[in-house]
Write a protein that holds these residues in place. Structure first.
Motif, PDB file in Angstrom:
ATOM      1  N   LYS A  29      51.113  41.561  45.941  1.00  0.00           N
ATOM      2  CA  LYS A  29      52.164  42.471  46.397  1.00  0.00           C
ATOM      3  C   LYS A  29      52.240  42.548  47.917  1.00  0.00           C
ATOM      4  O   LYS A  29      53.185  43.128  48.456  1.00  0.00           O
ATOM      5  CB  LYS A  29      51.928  43.872  45.825  1.00  0.00           C
ATOM      6  N   ALA A  30      51.250  42.006  48.614  1.00  0.00           N
ATOM      7  CA  ALA A  30      51.258  42.031  50.068  1.00  0.00           C
ATOM      8  C   ALA A  30      52.368  41.128  50.594  1.00  0.00           C
ATOM      9  O   ALA A  30      52.551  40.006  50.113  1.00  0.00           O
ATOM     10  CB  ALA A  30      49.906  41.572  50.613  1.00  0.00           C
ATOM     11  N   SER A  31      53.115  41.618  51.581  1.00  0.00           N
ATOM     12  CA  SER A  31      54.222  40.822  52.122  1.00  0.00           C
ATOM     13  C   SER A  31      53.739  39.739  53.082  1.00  0.00           C
ATOM     14  O   SER A  31      54.504  38.847  53.450  1.00  0.00           O
ATOM     15  CB  SER A  31      55.225  41.733  52.832  1.00  0.00           C
ATOM     16  N   ALA A  32      52.483  39.816  53.498  1.00  0.00           N
ATOM     17  CA  ALA A  32      51.843  38.767  54.296  1.00  0.00           C
ATOM     18  C   ALA A  32      50.436  38.582  53.758  1.00  0.00           C
ATOM     19  O   ALA A  32      49.829  39.543  53.265  1.00  0.00           O
ATOM     20  CB  ALA A  32      51.812  39.153  55.777  1.00  0.00           C
ATOM     21  N   PRO A  33      49.891  37.370  53.815  1.00  0.00           N
ATOM     22  CA  PRO A  33      48.581  37.119  53.223  1.00  0.00           C
ATOM     23  C   PRO A  33      47.502  38.055  53.774  1.00  0.00           C
ATOM     24  O   PRO A  33      47.456  38.350  54.969  1.00  0.00           O
ATOM     25  CB  PRO A  33      48.293  35.661  53.615  1.00  0.00           C
ATOM     26  N   LEU A  34      46.635  38.509  52.868  1.00  0.00           N
ATOM     27  CA  LEU A  34      45.491  39.325  53.261  1.00  0.00           C
ATOM     28  C   LEU A  34      44.394  38.421  53.817  1.00  0.00           C
ATOM     29  O   LEU A  34      44.391  37.206  53.600  1.00  0.00           O
ATOM     30  CB  LEU A  34      44.953  40.100  52.054  1.00  0.00           C
ATOM     31  N   ASP A  35      43.443  39.037  54.510  1.00  0.00           N
ATOM     32  CA  ASP A  35      42.307  38.269  55.031  1.00  0.00           C
ATOM     33  C   ASP A  35      41.215  38.099  53.992  1.00  0.00           C
ATOM     34  O   ASP A  35      40.310  37.284  54.169  1.00  0.00           O
ATOM     35  CB  ASP A  35      41.748  38.953  56.278  1.00  0.00           C
ATOM     36  N   GLY A  36      41.309  38.867  52.913  1.00  0.00           N
ATOM     37  CA  GLY A  36      40.332  38.706  51.851  1.00  0.00           C
ATOM     38  C   GLY A  36      40.456  39.795  50.806  1.00  0.00           C
ATOM     39  O   GLY A  36      40.931  40.894  51.087  1.00  0.00           O
ATOM     40  N   THR A  37      40.039  39.464  49.573  1.00  0.00           N
ATOM     41  CA  THR A  37      39.954  40.428  48.488  1.00  0.00           C
ATOM     42  C   THR A  37      38.555  40.334  47.900  1.00  0.00           C
ATOM     43  O   THR A  37      38.092  39.232  47.568  1.00  0.00           O
ATOM     44  CB  THR A  37      41.007  40.140  47.396  1.00  0.00           C
ATOM     45  N   PHE A  38      37.890  41.472  47.792  1.00  0.00           N
ATOM     46  CA  PHE A  38      36.499  41.501  47.355  1.00  0.00           C
ATOM     47  C   PHE A  38      36.312  42.529  46.242  1.00  0.00           C
ATOM     48  O   PHE A  38      37.115  43.448  46.087  1.00  0.00           O
ATOM     49  CB  PHE A  38      35.586  41.863  48.532  1.00  0.00           C
ATOM     50  N   ASP A  39      35.219  42.366  45.505  1.00  0.00           N
ATOM     51  CA  ASP A  39      34.955  43.269  44.385  1.00  0.00           C
ATOM     52  C   ASP A  39      34.676  44.700  44.834  1.00  0.00           C
ATOM     53  O   ASP A  39      34.920  45.641  44.072  1.00  0.00           O
ATOM     54  CB  ASP A  39      33.772  42.763  43.552  1.00  0.00           C
ATOM     55  N   SER A  40      34.165  44.867  46.055  1.00  0.00           N
ATOM     56  CA  SER A  40      33.811  46.205  46.519  1.00  0.00           C
ATOM     57  C   SER A  40      33.644  46.199  48.035  1.00  0.00           C
ATOM     58  O   SER A  40      33.585  45.130  48.667  1.00  0.00           O
ATOM     59  CB  SER A  40      32.498  46.669  45.875  1.00  0.00           C
ATOM     60  N   PHE A  41      33.567  47.387  48.597  1.00  0.00           N
ATOM     61  CA  PHE A  41      33.267  47.519  50.026  1.00  0.00           C
ATOM     62  C   PHE A  41      31.933  46.877  50.341  1.00  0.00           C
ATOM     63  O   PHE A  41      31.782  46.174  51.353  1.00  0.00           O
ATOM     64  CB  PHE A  41      33.257  49.010  50.395  1.00  0.00           C
ATOM     65  N   ALA A  42      30.948  47.074  49.480  1.00  0.00           N
ATOM     66  CA  ALA A  42      29.627  46.492  49.711  1.00  0.00           C
ATOM     67  C   ALA A  42      29.690  44.967  49.748  1.00  0.00           C
ATOM     68  O   ALA A  42      28.982  44.323  50.540  1.00  0.00           O
ATOM     69  CB  ALA A  42      28.655  46.952  48.625  1.00  0.00           C
ATOM     70  N   ALA A  43      30.535  44.392  48.924  1.00  0.00           N
ATOM     71  CA  ALA A  43      30.676  42.925  48.912  1.00  0.00           C
ATOM     72  C   ALA A  43      31.268  42.423  50.223  1.00  0.00           C
ATOM     73  O   ALA A  43      30.886  41.349  50.714  1.00  0.00           O
ATOM     74  CB  ALA A  43      31.551  42.504  47.735  1.00  0.00           C
ATOM     75  N   ILE A  44      32.179  43.186  50.817  1.00  0.00           N
ATOM     76  CA  ILE A  44      32.746  42.804  52.109  1.00  0.00           C
ATOM     77  C   ILE A  44      31.657  42.824  53.183  1.00  0.00           C
ATOM     78  O   ILE A  44      31.537  41.898  53.988  1.00  0.00           O
ATOM     79  CB  ILE A  44      33.891  43.751  52.502  1.00  0.00           C
ATOM     80  N   VAL A  45      30.866  43.895  53.201  1.00  0.00           N
ATOM     81  CA  VAL A  45      29.799  43.997  54.199  1.00  0.00           C
ATOM     82  C   VAL A  45      28.806  42.858  54.030  1.00  0.00           C
ATOM     83  O   VAL A  45      28.341  42.260  55.004  1.00  0.00           O
ATOM     84  CB  VAL A  45      29.107  45.367  54.097  1.00  0.00           C
ATOM     85  N   HIS A  46      28.478  42.544  52.786  1.00  0.00           N
ATOM     86  CA  HIS A  46      27.530  41.452  52.539  1.00  0.00           C
ATOM     87  C   HIS A  46      28.082  40.121  53.049  1.00  0.00           C
ATOM     88  O   HIS A  46      27.314  39.315  53.600  1.00  0.00           O
ATOM     89  CB  HIS A  46      27.249  41.345  51.030  1.00  0.00           C
ATOM     90  N   GLU A  47      29.376  39.914  52.911  1.00  0.00           N
ATOM     91  CA  GLU A  47      29.996  38.662  53.350  1.00  0.00           C
ATOM     92  C   GLU A  47      30.119  38.596  54.869  1.00  0.00           C
ATOM     93  O   GLU A  47      29.831  37.553  55.483  1.00  0.00           O
ATOM     94  CB  GLU A  47      31.381  38.531  52.721  1.00  0.00           C
ATOM     95  N   LEU A  48      30.554  39.688  55.482  1.00  0.00           N
ATOM     96  CA  LEU A  48      30.812  39.678  56.919  1.00  0.00           C
ATOM     97  C   LEU A  48      29.575  39.984  57.757  1.00  0.00           C
ATOM     98  O   LEU A  48      29.497  39.580  58.923  1.00  0.00           O
ATOM     99  CB  LEU A  48      31.906  40.686  57.254  1.00  0.00           C
ATOM    100  N   CYS A  49      28.625  40.686  57.175  1.00  0.00           N
ATOM    101  CA  CYS A  49      27.383  41.059  57.870  1.00  0.00           C
ATOM    102  C   CYS A  49      26.193  40.719  56.997  1.00  0.00           C
ATOM    103  O   CYS A  49      25.491  41.611  56.503  1.00  0.00           O
ATOM    104  CB  CYS A  49      27.372  42.541  58.226  1.00  0.00           C
ATOM    105  N   PRO A  50      25.968  39.429  56.735  1.00  0.00           N
ATOM    106  CA  PRO A  50      24.890  39.044  55.815  1.00  0.00           C
ATOM    107  C   PRO A  50      23.512  39.447  56.346  1.00  0.00           C
ATOM    108  O   PRO A  50      23.324  39.539  57.552  1.00  0.00           O
ATOM    109  CB  PRO A  50      25.027  37.515  55.750  1.00  0.00           C
ATOM    110  N   PRO A  51      22.597  39.722  55.421  1.00  0.00           N
ATOM    111  CA  PRO A  51      21.232  40.088  55.847  1.00  0.00           C
ATOM    112  C   PRO A  51      20.625  38.982  56.701  1.00  0.00           C
ATOM    113  O   PRO A  51      20.871  37.797  56.479  1.00  0.00           O
ATOM    114  CB  PRO A  51      20.477  40.241  54.517  1.00  0.00           C
ATOM    115  N   ALA A  52      19.824  39.383  57.670  1.00  0.00           N
ATOM    116  CA  ALA A  52      19.191  38.394  58.550  1.00  0.00           C
ATOM    117  C   ALA A  52      18.188  37.551  57.774  1.00  0.00           C
ATOM    118  O   ALA A  52      17.553  38.027  56.851  1.00  0.00           O
ATOM    119  CB  ALA A  52      18.518  39.101  59.695  1.00  0.00           C
TER     120      ALA A  52
END
Length: 253
Positions: free
Chosen positions: A230-253
């Protein structure tokens, strides 16, 4: 920027691993602001609710459509008819709400969006009052398995009945996101800021898209399959949860 209801929690339950994910995000030094259309309770009540659920939040980080509505009322000298829940109304206790009303403000107020109150709003609008939607989400997640009507359909009904167009003060109004951007010192660099939400239109459309924010959708809260289309312009990502986004963008060291 983080949406709250549906993204960090549903009702009084955090979304999966959201509390720990917010702590991890903060540990990276990323600036965090909470941008919410929540209108059933005051900002203070919302702040307390988040703390009670275990989230690490500073009161100054919360930007709500209620606060934006109050600022608009003050700036324009409105004597509003406020269709809000009693808890939320206490945030406006210092505002003159006497008749005749020169503005009608509608938020999520299940106990006030009945025929009697809507007809009162209709009469005020016919007499020249402005119509303001504190937000106009079509629905929200009242539990993990149930959606309930938001204020949007009621705003639309009053627009139809009065031939007026409602002004919007909450998400996705451009000015609302700009308040948070300015507070972060990033008003001139919106492309470096991500907006995370469960509503592809109310969280990630409108001003979020116009300003060039990075836009991430979560499959929690009010999300329904294929919402991303439904987005009129492509999104930067769709994830299962907020936690999944953090894990992807800020992976554990």
């Amino acid at each position: 920027m983080l949406d709250i209801s549906g993204t960090l929690h549903v009702n009084y339950s955090p979304t999966p691993n959201a509390v720990a994910a917010l702590s991890r995000l903060r540990a990276t030094g990323v600036k965090v602001r909470f941008v919410t259309n929540s209108t059933k309770m005051t900002d203070e009540s919302l702040f307390t609710k988040l703390l009670d659920m275990g989230f690490e939040v500073d009161r100054s980080e919360i930007f709500s459509s209620l606060s934006a509505a109050k600022q608009l009322i003050t700036d324009r000298g409105y004597r509003p008819l406020l269709l809000l829940e009693d808890d939320a109304l206490t945030q406006f206790s210092d505002i003159d709400q006497s008749a005749p009303h020169n503005a009608v403000f509608i938020g999520l107020a299940p106990s006030k969006l009945d025929y009697e109150h809507l007809n009162q709003a209709f009469q005020a609008l016919l007499n020249g009052a402005d119509l303001v939607g504190i937000h106009r989400a079509r629905y929200f997640a009242s539990s993990e398995k149930q959606l309930s009507l938001g204020p949007g359909p009621f705003v639309t009904a009053l627009e139809s009945a009065t031939d007026k167009t409602a002004e919007l003060v909450g998400k996705p109004a451009r000015a609302f996101y700009q308040l948070a951007l300015a507070d972060m010192g990033l008003l001139n660099d919106p492309g470096s800021v991500a907006m995370v939400g469960d509503d592809v239109l109310a969280d990630l459309g409108g001003g979020a898209q116009e300003l060039g924010l990075q836009r991430y959708l979560v499959r929690t809260g009010k999300y329904r399959p294929s919402d991303e289309t439904k987005a009129s312009a492509p999104l930067d990502g769709t994830f299962d949860s907020f936690a999944a986004i953090v894990h992807e963008l800020c992976p554990p060291a």
